[in-house]
Scaffold this motif. Structure first.
Motif, PDB file in Angstrom:
ATOM      1  N   VAL A   1      -1.910  -8.833  -1.457  1.00 23.67           N
ATOM      2  CA  VAL A   1      -2.981  -8.014  -2.012  1.00 23.67           C
ATOM      3  C   VAL A   1      -3.255  -6.870  -1.049  1.00 23.67           C
ATOM      4  O   VAL A   1      -3.386  -7.089   0.163  1.00 23.67           O
ATOM      5  CB  VAL A   1      -4.274  -8.832  -2.224  1.00 23.67           C
ATOM      6  CG1 VAL A   1      -5.375  -7.957  -2.816  1.00 23.67           C
ATOM      7  CG2 VAL A   1      -4.011 -10.038  -3.118  1.00 23.67           C
ATOM      8  N   ALA A   2      -3.336  -5.651  -1.556  1.00 22.92           N
ATOM      9  CA  ALA A   2      -3.635  -4.485  -0.721  1.00 22.92           C
ATOM     10  C   ALA A   2      -5.136  -4.192  -0.764  1.00 22.92           C
ATOM     11  O   ALA A   2      -5.739  -4.202  -1.843  1.00 22.92           O
ATOM     12  CB  ALA A   2      -2.854  -3.260  -1.208  1.00 22.92           C
ATOM     13  N   ASP A   3      -5.726  -3.950   0.389  1.00 25.73           N
ATOM     14  CA  ASP A   3      -7.128  -3.562   0.414  1.00 25.73           C
ATOM     15  C   ASP A   3      -7.282  -2.182  -0.225  1.00 25.73           C
ATOM     16  O   ASP A   3      -6.603  -1.216   0.150  1.00 25.73           O
ATOM     17  CB  ASP A   3      -7.654  -3.514   1.852  1.00 25.73           C
ATOM     18  CG  ASP A   3      -9.105  -3.098   1.898  1.00 25.73           C
ATOM     19  OD1 ASP A   3      -9.970  -3.960   1.690  1.00 25.73           O
ATOM     20  OD2 ASP A   3      -9.371  -1.896   2.112  1.00 25.73           O
ATOM     21  N   VAL A   4      -8.178  -2.105  -1.188  1.00 30.30           N
ATOM     22  CA  VAL A   4      -8.317  -0.882  -1.972  1.00 30.30           C
ATOM     23  C   VAL A   4      -8.843   0.285  -1.142  1.00 30.30           C
ATOM     24  O   VAL A   4      -8.358   1.418  -1.261  1.00 30.30           O
ATOM     25  CB  VAL A   4      -9.236  -1.145  -3.181  1.00 30.30           C
ATOM     26  CG1 VAL A   4      -9.661   0.151  -3.839  1.00 30.30           C
ATOM     27  CG2 VAL A   4      -8.520  -2.032  -4.192  1.00 30.30           C
ATOM     28  N   TRP A   5      -9.828   0.026  -0.291  1.00 30.05           N
ATOM     29  CA  TRP A   5     -10.436   1.132   0.453  1.00 30.05           C
ATOM     30  C   TRP A   5      -9.474   1.726   1.469  1.00 30.05           C
ATOM     31  O   TRP A   5      -9.408   2.952   1.629  1.00 30.05           O
ATOM     32  CB  TRP A   5     -11.721   0.663   1.118  1.00 30.05           C
ATOM     33  CG  TRP A   5     -12.790   0.399   0.108  1.00 30.05           C
ATOM     34  CD1 TRP A   5     -13.119  -0.805  -0.450  1.00 30.05           C
ATOM     35  CD2 TRP A   5     -13.653   1.361  -0.508  1.00 30.05           C
ATOM     36  NE1 TRP A   5     -14.119  -0.653  -1.363  1.00 30.05           N
ATOM     37  CE2 TRP A   5     -14.481   0.668  -1.410  1.00 30.05           C
ATOM     38  CE3 TRP A   5     -13.808   2.738  -0.364  1.00 30.05           C
ATOM     39  CZ2 TRP A   5     -15.446   1.308  -2.183  1.00 30.05           C
ATOM     40  CZ3 TRP A   5     -14.778   3.376  -1.131  1.00 30.05           C
ATOM     41  CH2 TRP A   5     -15.579   2.671  -2.027  1.00 30.05           C
ATOM     42  N   VAL A   6      -8.725   0.891   2.156  1.00 28.05           N
ATOM     43  CA  VAL A   6      -7.717   1.396   3.101  1.00 28.05           C
ATOM     44  C   VAL A   6      -6.664   2.204   2.342  1.00 28.05           C
ATOM     45  O   VAL A   6      -6.274   3.312   2.750  1.00 28.05           O
ATOM     46  CB  VAL A   6      -7.060   0.236   3.866  1.00 28.05           C
ATOM     47  CG1 VAL A   6      -5.906   0.751   4.720  1.00 28.05           C
ATOM     48  CG2 VAL A   6      -8.086  -0.468   4.744  1.00 28.05           C
ATOM     49  N   THR A   7      -6.223   1.667   1.214  1.00 30.32           N
ATOM     50  CA  THR A   7      -5.178   2.333   0.430  1.00 30.32           C
ATOM     51  C   THR A   7      -5.656   3.662  -0.122  1.00 30.32           C
ATOM     52  O   THR A   7      -4.943   4.677  -0.049  1.00 30.32           O
ATOM     53  CB  THR A   7      -4.716   1.419  -0.720  1.00 30.32           C
ATOM     54  OG1 THR A   7      -4.245   0.177  -0.185  1.00 30.32           O
ATOM     55  CG2 THR A   7      -3.604   2.075  -1.513  1.00 30.32           C
ATOM     56  N   LEU A   8      -6.868   3.695  -0.673  1.00 31.55           N
ATOM     57  CA  LEU A   8      -7.373   4.942  -1.241  1.00 31.55           C
ATOM     58  C   LEU A   8      -7.620   5.990  -0.165  1.00 31.55           C
ATOM     59  O   LEU A   8      -7.510   7.194  -0.421  1.00 31.55           O
ATOM     60  CB  LEU A   8      -8.656   4.682  -2.029  1.00 31.55           C
ATOM     61  CG  LEU A   8      -8.474   3.934  -3.359  1.00 31.55           C
ATOM     62  CD1 LEU A   8      -9.839   3.642  -3.982  1.00 31.55           C
ATOM     63  CD2 LEU A   8      -7.600   4.734  -4.324  1.00 31.55           C
TER      64      LEU A   8
ATOM     65  N   PRO B   1       0.808  -1.226   0.000  1.00 34.41           N
ATOM     66  CA  PRO B   1       0.000   0.000   0.000  1.00 34.41           C
ATOM     67  C   PRO B   1       0.837   1.269   0.000  1.00 34.41           C
ATOM     68  O   PRO B   1       0.415   2.286  -0.559  1.00 34.41           O
ATOM     69  CB  PRO B   1      -0.852  -0.120   1.263  1.00 34.41           C
ATOM     70  CG  PRO B   1      -0.157  -1.123   2.114  1.00 34.41           C
ATOM     71  CD  PRO B   1       0.525  -2.066   1.177  1.00 34.41           C
ATOM     72  N   SER B   2       2.016   1.248   0.618  1.00 33.42           N
ATOM     73  CA  SER B   2       2.848   2.449   0.626  1.00 33.42           C
ATOM     74  C   SER B   2       3.329   2.788  -0.782  1.00 33.42           C
ATOM     75  O   SER B   2       3.464   3.976  -1.131  1.00 33.42           O
ATOM     76  CB  SER B   2       4.041   2.268   1.570  1.00 33.42           C
ATOM     77  OG  SER B   2       4.892   1.224   1.129  1.00 33.42           O
ATOM     78  N   VAL B   3       3.578   1.778  -1.598  1.00 34.80           N
ATOM     79  CA  VAL B   3       3.957   2.008  -2.996  1.00 34.80           C
ATOM     80  C   VAL B   3       2.794   2.630  -3.761  1.00 34.80           C
ATOM     81  O   VAL B   3       2.957   3.599  -4.515  1.00 34.80           O
ATOM     82  CB  VAL B   3       4.409   0.695  -3.667  1.00 34.80           C
ATOM     83  CG1 VAL B   3       4.554   0.881  -5.177  1.00 34.80           C
ATOM     84  CG2 VAL B   3       5.722   0.216  -3.070  1.00 34.80           C
ATOM     85  N   LEU B   4       1.601   2.100  -3.551  1.00 37.18           N
ATOM     86  CA  LEU B   4       0.423   2.639  -4.237  1.00 37.18           C
ATOM     87  C   LEU B   4       0.154   4.084  -3.826  1.00 37.18           C
ATOM     88  O   LEU B   4      -0.189   4.926  -4.665  1.00 37.18           O
ATOM     89  CB  LEU B   4      -0.795   1.768  -3.937  1.00 37.18           C
ATOM     90  CG  LEU B   4      -0.742   0.344  -4.506  1.00 37.18           C
ATOM     91  CD1 LEU B   4      -1.896  -0.491  -3.953  1.00 37.18           C
ATOM     92  CD2 LEU B   4      -0.776   0.362  -6.021  1.00 37.18           C
ATOM     93  N   VAL B   5       0.323   4.381  -2.557  1.00 40.35           N
ATOM     94  CA  VAL B   5       0.130   5.767  -2.106  1.00 40.35           C
ATOM     95  C   VAL B   5       1.143   6.687  -2.775  1.00 40.35           C
ATOM     96  O   VAL B   5       0.801   7.787  -3.217  1.00 40.35           O
ATOM     97  CB  VAL B   5       0.233   5.853  -0.570  1.00 40.35           C
ATOM     98  CG1 VAL B   5       0.245   7.313  -0.118  1.00 40.35           C
ATOM     99  CG2 VAL B   5      -0.924   5.108   0.086  1.00 40.35           C
ATOM    100  N   SER B   6       2.386   6.251  -2.873  1.00 42.82           N
ATOM    101  CA  SER B   6       3.408   7.087  -3.519  1.00 42.82           C
ATOM    102  C   SER B   6       3.063   7.328  -4.984  1.00 42.82           C
ATOM    103  O   SER B   6       3.306   8.419  -5.513  1.00 42.82           O
ATOM    104  CB  SER B   6       4.795   6.444  -3.391  1.00 42.82           C
ATOM    105  OG  SER B   6       4.922   5.300  -4.213  1.00 42.82           O
ATOM    106  N   LEU B   7       2.484   6.321  -5.646  1.00 40.78           N
ATOM    107  CA  LEU B   7       2.083   6.491  -7.044  1.00 40.78           C
ATOM    108  C   LEU B   7       0.923   7.484  -7.158  1.00 40.78           C
ATOM    109  O   LEU B   7       0.891   8.309  -8.082  1.00 40.78           O
ATOM    110  CB  LEU B   7       1.681   5.145  -7.637  1.00 40.78           C
ATOM    111  CG  LEU B   7       2.791   4.102  -7.796  1.00 40.78           C
ATOM    112  CD1 LEU B   7       2.208   2.774  -8.262  1.00 40.78           C
ATOM    113  CD2 LEU B   7       3.857   4.583  -8.776  1.00 40.78           C
ATOM    114  N   GLY B   8      -0.029   7.403  -6.237  1.00 45.63           N
ATOM    115  CA  GLY B   8      -1.147   8.337  -6.264  1.00 45.63           C
ATOM    116  C   GLY B   8      -0.698   9.772  -6.056  1.00 45.63           C
ATOM    117  O   GLY B   8      -1.171  10.693  -6.737  1.00 45.63           O
TER     118      GLY B   8
END
Length: 264
Positions: free
Chosen positions: A49-56, A17-24
């Protein structure tokens, strides 16, 4: 035309999730209009698998203008009332930047857990129920799949895009309750980029299914986004999604940092 980064939320890198946040965050800084994530619980062959709602939620807290959302979440798997609470929370947290993609879902998210719900019926009935829950009115609902009694949520306006495999699944289910459409067209090698002519047919199918004539039409734009922007706009397309075709996180960061097509 609006352009969004659209990436899965699983695997050795994108499951972090930290990677996805950095991309966002990088997508907003580079001028992209949206940052959307796939939504799965189980992915064959991928344990991370990263939970989408927590990540977003984390993406929303770190950004201020970019649109965010799951593309797409299954109303049979997550249940409309849970999605309503998550969507309401994320919409308030983001200051109104959520776009909620919904679909029937895929068997891999149901069968390992003994779920036997009709995915198609859950989508058709679930979107109507979701809209009712987000309206702020007290909800009484007794349907074929779901039952809700005496429930009231705070009113929150959330645009809903309905998904589906096109052209196999027409008409689009629950189109009359949607603000837009986010279809998937697959070939032997995965998602297919629709031509402007196909996009025009797609919009016609969406509208004839009950969707708004001025609703959003969102298509997969491929790794190299099409250059015939005027033709797609004339066909009714309002959003193009891309993952840049990146083979590594470094490549994806570089693609995002380059920004959307000039003039976007």
């Amino acid at each position: 035309m609006r352009y969004a980064i659209y990436v899965p939320s699983f695997g050795a890198s994108l499951g972090d999730p930290s990677v996805l946040v950095s991309l966002g965050v990088a997508a907003e800084e580079a001028g992209w209009d949206g940052f959307f994530l796939w939504d799965h619980v189980v992915v064959p062959g991928e344990a991370l698998v990263a939970d989408v709602w927590v990540t977003l939620g984390a993406v929303a807290a770190r950004t201020s203008s970019i649109r965010v959302g799951p593309m797409v979440t299954s109303l049979g798997r997550r249940r409309p009332w849970k999605v309503a609470l998550e969507a309401s929370t994320l919409q308030r947290l983001s200051g109104g930047r959520l776009v909620l993609g919904v679909g029937a879902g895929v068997p891999q998210d149901f069968e390992p857990f003994g779920e036997r719900v009709s995915r198609a019926r859950a989508l058709s009935e679930g979107v109507e129920l979701l809209r009712a829950l987000l309206s702020g009115a007290e909800v009484e609902h007794r349907g074929e799949v779901f039952e809700v009694s005496g429930v009231r949520f705070a009113p929150v306006d959330v645009p809903i895009w309905v998904g589906g495999n096109w052209p196999r699944e027409t008409p689009f289910r629950a189109a009359e309750h949607a603000a837009g459409v986010v279809p998937a067209t697959f070939g032997q090698e995965g998602l297919v980029v629709l031509s402007p002519a196909d996009a025009a047919r797609l919009k016609s199918d969406f509208v004839s299914s009950g969707g708004p004539a001025d609703g959003d039409v969102t298509i997969w734009g491929g790794a190299a986004l099409p250059t015939e922007v005027a033709e797609y706009e004339a066909a009714g397309v309002t959003w193009m999604l891309t993952d840049g075709g990146a083979q590594s996180i470094d490549d994806l960061h570089a693609f995002i940092a380059a920004g959307p097509p000039s003039g976007a």
